[in-house]
Write a protein that holds these residues in place. Structure first.
Motif, PDB file in Angstrom:
ATOM      1  N   GLY A   1      22.150  51.939 -16.447  1.00  0.00           N
ATOM      2  CA  GLY A   1      21.412  50.817 -16.084  1.00  0.00           C
ATOM      3  C   GLY A   1      22.271  49.908 -15.248  1.00  0.00           C
ATOM      4  O   GLY A   1      22.842  50.336 -14.620  1.00  0.00           O
ATOM      5  N   LEU A   2      22.077  48.780 -15.501  1.00  0.00           N
ATOM      6  CA  LEU A   2      23.007  47.803 -14.767  1.00  0.00           C
ATOM      7  C   LEU A   2      24.538  48.007 -15.534  1.00  0.00           C
ATOM      8  O   LEU A   2      24.502  47.583 -16.494  1.00  0.00           O
ATOM      9  N   GLN A   3      25.209  48.116 -14.516  1.00  0.00           N
ATOM     10  CA  GLN A   3      26.695  48.205 -15.004  1.00  0.00           C
ATOM     11  C   GLN A   3      27.518  47.189 -14.148  1.00  0.00           C
ATOM     12  O   GLN A   3      27.230  46.586 -13.511  1.00  0.00           O
TER      13      GLN A   3
ATOM     14  N   GLY B   1      23.875  48.905 -22.978  1.00  0.00           N
ATOM     15  CA  GLY B   1      23.705  50.369 -23.097  1.00  0.00           C
ATOM     16  C   GLY B   1      22.895  50.656 -24.336  1.00  0.00           C
ATOM     17  O   GLY B   1      22.639  51.792 -24.433  1.00  0.00           O
TER      18      GLY B   1
HETATM   19 MG    MG Z   1      23.889  49.364 -19.133  1.00  0.00          MG
END
Ligand code: MG
Ligand code: ATP
Length: 113
Positions: free
Chosen positions: A37-39, A87
């Motif tokens: 995902g967005l990290q 997460g």
């Molecule tokens: Mg994430």
């Protein structure tokens, strides 16, 4: 009809499945997936792989349900799959045109629940 795709932590699968069954949503498909995902943007290397490129193991639960089961379905997944941490995963919802149960030829809402 709606299709719900939930990408969750594998450790949450049993609880989500049990919750869905109790909510009279027993029909599911489960697929092991890997994703990100967005990290955060740092890019340290771990065992030769750039951290930002690591794909995490998750499971995707797919259920096709009638519109009146949607709210319950989402509630159950939210309640059982979340640790309130990054997460935890995501839920995607799609409109479904039709469904056919092959054993009977029944079509539409009657084919799913
Ligand atoms: Mg994430
Ligand atoms: N936009 C997306 N498209 C496809 N898959 C996605 C998308 N966002 C998340 N996923 C999948 O969901 C998994 C879990 O996502 P994750 O919870 O890390 O999302 P996030 O947007 O990074 O939010 P968080 O802040 O909770 O980390 C990912 O590993 C990936 O498989």
């Amino acid at each position: 009809m709606k299709k719900v795709e939930a990408i969750i932590r594998p450790s949450k699968l049993k609880a989500v499945q049990r919750g869905l069954k109790e909510a009279e949503i027993p029909c599911i498909t489960v697929v092991p997936v890997k994703g990100t995902g967005l990290q955060t943007s740092y890019s340290e290397r771990y065992r030769g792989t750039e951290q930002s490129m690591i794909l995490h193991s998750r499971v995707m639960i797919i259920c096709v349900i009638s519109d009146n089961h949607l709210e319950k379905c989402i509630d159950v997944i939210k309640k059982n799959a979340s640790e309130n941490k990054v997460g935890d995963g995501k839920i995607f919802i799609y409109n479904v045109e039709d469904a056919i149960r092959l054993s009977t030829g029944v079509q539409g809402n009657d084919a799913i629940i």
